[in-house]
Design an enzyme around this catalytic site. Sequence first.
Site, PDB file in Angstrom:
ATOM      1  N   ASP A  43       1.246  -1.330  -0.349  1.00 27.53           N
ATOM      2  CA  ASP A  43       0.058   0.217   0.297  1.00 27.53           C
ATOM      3  C   ASP A  43       0.808   1.315  -0.127  1.00 27.53           C
ATOM      4  O   ASP A  43       0.096   2.459   0.357  1.00 27.53           O
ATOM      5  CB  ASP A  43      -0.588  -0.054   1.280  1.00 27.53           C
ATOM      6  CG  ASP A  43      -1.758  -0.934   1.104  1.00 27.53           C
ATOM      7  OD1 ASP A  43      -2.667  -1.624  -0.173  1.00 27.53           O
ATOM      8  OD2 ASP A  43      -2.357  -1.012   2.123  1.00 27.53           O
ATOM      9  N   ASP A  57       4.929  -0.132  13.351  1.00 29.12           N
ATOM     10  CA  ASP A  57       3.853   0.624  13.886  1.00 29.12           C
ATOM     11  C   ASP A  57       4.578   1.467  15.208  1.00 29.12           C
ATOM     12  O   ASP A  57       5.109   1.230  15.629  1.00 29.12           O
ATOM     13  CB  ASP A  57       2.552   0.475  14.952  1.00 29.12           C
ATOM     14  CG  ASP A  57       1.858   1.176  15.505  1.00 29.12           C
ATOM     15  OD1 ASP A  57       2.177   2.537  15.083  1.00 29.12           O
ATOM     16  OD2 ASP A  57       0.359   0.394  16.436  1.00 29.12           O
ATOM     17  N   GLY A  82      -5.384  13.583   7.615  1.00 24.76           N
ATOM     18  CA  GLY A  82      -6.306  13.523   6.126  1.00 24.76           C
ATOM     19  C   GLY A  82      -6.412  14.492   5.939  1.00 24.76           C
ATOM     20  O   GLY A  82      -6.265  15.749   7.013  1.00 24.76           O
ATOM     21  N   ALA A 122       0.201  24.074   9.430  1.00 28.63           N
ATOM     22  CA  ALA A 122      -0.766  25.083   9.203  1.00 28.63           C
ATOM     23  C   ALA A 122      -1.552  24.944  10.221  1.00 28.63           C
ATOM     24  O   ALA A 122      -2.182  25.986  10.897  1.00 28.63           O
ATOM     25  CB  ALA A 122      -1.239  25.383   8.013  1.00 28.63           C
ATOM     26  N   TYR A 152      -6.291  17.539  15.335  1.00 31.58           N
ATOM     27  CA  TYR A 152      -5.079  17.497  15.010  1.00 31.58           C
ATOM     28  C   TYR A 152      -3.943  18.323  14.718  1.00 31.58           C
ATOM     29  O   TYR A 152      -2.969  18.323  15.086  1.00 31.58           O
ATOM     30  CB  TYR A 152      -5.519  17.527  13.491  1.00 31.58           C
ATOM     31  CG  TYR A 152      -4.601  17.213  12.187  1.00 31.58           C
ATOM     32  CD1 TYR A 152      -3.513  16.369  11.664  1.00 31.58           C
ATOM     33  CD2 TYR A 152      -4.086  18.677  11.314  1.00 31.58           C
ATOM     34  CE1 TYR A 152      -2.560  16.371  11.048  1.00 31.58           C
ATOM     35  CE2 TYR A 152      -3.310  18.343  10.659  1.00 31.58           C
ATOM     36  CZ  TYR A 152      -2.582  16.950  10.841  1.00 31.58           C
ATOM     37  OH  TYR A 152      -1.279  17.644   9.236  1.00 31.58           O
ATOM     38  N   LYS A 195      -6.949  15.896   0.100  1.00 28.73           N
ATOM     39  CA  LYS A 195      -7.232  16.575   0.679  1.00 28.73           C
ATOM     40  C   LYS A 195      -8.114  16.863  -0.406  1.00 28.73           C
ATOM     41  O   LYS A 195      -7.776  16.734  -1.578  1.00 28.73           O
ATOM     42  CB  LYS A 195      -6.276  17.241   0.658  1.00 28.73           C
ATOM     43  CG  LYS A 195      -5.462  16.796   2.024  1.00 28.73           C
ATOM     44  CD  LYS A 195      -4.209  17.104   2.235  1.00 28.73           C
ATOM     45  CE  LYS A 195      -4.368  17.372   3.585  1.00 28.73           C
ATOM     46  NZ  LYS A 195      -3.827  18.498   4.351  1.00 28.73           N
ATOM     47  N   ARG A 289      -6.615  31.166   4.715  1.00 31.62           N
ATOM     48  CA  ARG A 289      -5.682  31.006   4.683  1.00 31.62           C
ATOM     49  C   ARG A 289      -4.441  30.714   4.067  1.00 31.62           C
ATOM     50  O   ARG A 289      -4.338  30.410   3.085  1.00 31.62           O
ATOM     51  CB  ARG A 289      -5.460  29.194   6.023  1.00 31.62           C
ATOM     52  CG  ARG A 289      -3.805  29.198   6.269  1.00 31.62           C
ATOM     53  CD  ARG A 289      -4.114  27.353   6.836  1.00 31.62           C
ATOM     54  NE  ARG A 289      -4.846  26.929   7.762  1.00 31.62           N
ATOM     55  CZ  ARG A 289      -5.191  26.055   8.502  1.00 31.62           C
ATOM     56  NH1 ARG A 289      -4.780  24.834   7.454  1.00 31.62           N
ATOM     57  NH2 ARG A 289      -5.415  25.810   9.936  1.00 31.62           N
TER      58      ARG A 289
HETATM   59  P1  NAD Z   1       0.082  10.908   4.870  1.00 29.19           P
HETATM   60  O1  NAD Z   1      -1.068  10.151   5.427  1.00 29.19           O
HETATM   61  O2  NAD Z   1      -0.178  10.204   2.526  1.00 29.19           O
HETATM   62  O3  NAD Z   1       1.189   9.773   4.666  1.00 29.19           O
HETATM   63  C1  NAD Z   1       0.718   9.416   6.198  1.00 29.19           C
HETATM   64  C2  NAD Z   1       1.562   8.438   6.965  1.00 29.19           C
HETATM   65  O4  NAD Z   1       2.360   8.146   7.866  1.00 29.19           O
HETATM   66  C3  NAD Z   1       1.307   7.248   5.980  1.00 29.19           C
HETATM   67  O5  NAD Z   1       1.371   6.405   5.009  1.00 29.19           O
HETATM   68  C4  NAD Z   1       0.698   6.674   7.147  1.00 29.19           C
HETATM   69  O6  NAD Z   1       0.220   5.336   7.370  1.00 29.19           O
HETATM   70  C5  NAD Z   1       1.745   6.213   7.838  1.00 29.19           C
HETATM   71  N1  NAD Z   1       1.911   6.685   9.462  1.00 29.19           N
HETATM   72  C6  NAD Z   1       0.446   6.926  10.631  1.00 29.19           C
HETATM   73  N2  NAD Z   1       0.536   5.818  11.752  1.00 29.19           N
HETATM   74  C7  NAD Z   1       1.856   5.648  11.722  1.00 29.19           C
HETATM   75  C8  NAD Z   1       2.484   4.731  12.461  1.00 29.19           C
HETATM   76  N3  NAD Z   1       2.254   4.493  13.900  1.00 29.19           N
HETATM   77  N4  NAD Z   1       3.278   4.289  12.075  1.00 29.19           N
HETATM   78  C9  NAD Z   1       4.195   4.336  11.175  1.00 29.19           C
HETATM   79  N5  NAD Z   1       3.691   4.608  10.094  1.00 29.19           N
HETATM   80  C10 NAD Z   1       2.358   5.273  10.842  1.00 29.19           C
HETATM   81  O7  NAD Z   1       0.144  12.288   4.867  1.00 29.19           O
HETATM   82  P2  NAD Z   1       1.189  13.279   4.219  1.00 29.19           P
HETATM   83  O8  NAD Z   1       0.396  14.117   3.658  1.00 29.19           O
HETATM   84  O9  NAD Z   1       2.185  12.461   3.544  1.00 29.19           O
HETATM   85  O10 NAD Z   1       1.524  13.552   5.263  1.00 29.19           O
HETATM   86  C11 NAD Z   1       2.878  13.798   5.956  1.00 29.19           C
HETATM   87  C12 NAD Z   1       3.081  14.480   7.036  1.00 29.19           C
HETATM   88  O11 NAD Z   1       3.004  15.617   7.037  1.00 29.19           O
HETATM   89  C13 NAD Z   1       2.368  14.060   8.415  1.00 29.19           C
HETATM   90  O12 NAD Z   1       2.823  14.550   9.597  1.00 29.19           O
HETATM   91  C14 NAD Z   1       0.744  14.937   7.984  1.00 29.19           C
HETATM   92  O13 NAD Z   1       0.429  15.512   9.518  1.00 29.19           O
HETATM   93  C15 NAD Z   1       1.767  15.745   7.531  1.00 29.19           C
HETATM   94  N6  NAD Z   1       1.148  17.327   6.902  1.00 29.19           N
HETATM   95  C16 NAD Z   1       0.984  17.026   5.383  1.00 29.19           C
HETATM   96  C17 NAD Z   1       0.043  18.030   5.249  1.00 29.19           C
HETATM   97  C18 NAD Z   1      -0.312  17.651   3.738  1.00 29.19           C
HETATM   98  O14 NAD Z   1      -1.204  18.485   2.913  1.00 29.19           O
HETATM   99  N7  NAD Z   1      -0.247  17.033   3.110  1.00 29.19           N
HETATM  100  C19 NAD Z   1      -0.398  19.415   5.342  1.00 29.19           C
HETATM  101  C20 NAD Z   1       0.276  19.728   6.719  1.00 29.19           C
HETATM  102  C21 NAD Z   1       1.160  18.961   7.798  1.00 29.19           C
END
Ligand code: NAD
Length: 329
Positions: A43, A57, A82, A122, A152, A195, A289
């Site tokens: 995945d 995990d 998400g 943000a 969050y 998103k 924002r």
């Molecule tokens: P995403 O959901 O695609 O990636 C996050 C990954 O973390 C997922 O693959 C998930 O399986 C993994 N994960 C969750 N819990 C876990 C655990 N307990 N152990 C191991 N892995 C775990 O999200 P993304 O968009 O790639 O975001 C990455 C980071 O950036 C996150 O911390 C998110 O909060 C931050 N962020 C993202 C955005 C955005 O717009 N995408 C904006 C602000 C902050």
Amino acid sequence: MNLKGETAVVCGAGGFIGGHLVRSLLEKGVNVVRAVDVKPLDDWYQVSPHVENLVLDLKDKDSCYQAAEGVKLVYQLAADMGGMGFIENNRALCMLSVLTNTHMLVAARDSGVERFFYSSSACVYNGDKQKDENVIPLKEEDAYPALPEDGYGWEKLFSERMCRHFEEDFGLQCRVARFHNVYGPLGTWSGGREKAPAAICRKVLEAKTSGKHEIEIWGDGHQTRSFMYIDDCTKGTQAIMESDIHEPINLGSSELVTINQLVDIVEDIAGVKLKRRYKLDAPKGVNGRNSDNTKIQQYLGWEPSIRLRAGLEQTFAWIEKEMHALENA
Ligand code: NAD
């Protein structure tokens, strides 16, 4: 600090940003020895060969020690997250990421890690400063007095402060970026965690394919946002990690659009015009924002600059391919 040749682990590497980050770090010559995610390997959006790809995990402390073993750099992106539809309805799940962040910081400290990158958001900003669609871009100090996104955002703000105190009290060098809406190919585009940019690309494609020329928009479409293309995100992440920036810093585009304008651009790329239905009771987040990029310009002489239209063309083309592949599966 020059990252070239340094050993690194990327946590959350099976996700959207983590997958791109592994690839871009390898391209830069960083020795990414390990990539970790809780999802089954099948995945992951991207799996890099020659890297130890571990399914762990990271809420579990022992797993964090396994992840941090023998590396100099930690990129901590793992989080349950998400779009608004997910974070407004799963506040406890979002807050449980505090376990991942806490255990990764402790494991990094105990394992002799030199630098720790934390992906904040943000969503830490004070909600009262985001009530108007005609936003004043958010400066870093606007996170206080604290009134972040419930669930969050509180977790992100708390973890930011843990990074700060781990640096002050234990000498673990921490770098914290507040990502603003990141989008691009090889990320979530369906299933409830997607998103706005990916969701709108998908909805426009569905409308085009079905011939039912209608689209549902969450909110009244006047909400304003900025969106950062993934290549700017990985570039900025590397630059912040290399820098001497010891405070949380915005990493976002300052190209502001309304959600209606976002839909206009995607319709234009798709070559369709759709009737818009506004779902006013749907989760829509704050009214406005944008990212104030004064500080990142001061520190780095750079800010995200990839135009929304250009990034959306790439994203749209990738989602279209994914949808075709699913139809033909
Ligand atoms: P995403 O959901 O695609 O990636 C996050 C990954 O973390 C997922 O693959 C998930 O399986 C993994 N994960 C969750 N819990 C876990 C655990 N307990 N152990 C191991 N892995 C775990 O999200 P993304 O968009 O790639 O975001 C990455 C980071 O950036 C996150 O911390 C998110 O909060 C931050 N962020 C993202 C955005 C955005 O717009 N995408 C904006 C602000 C902050």
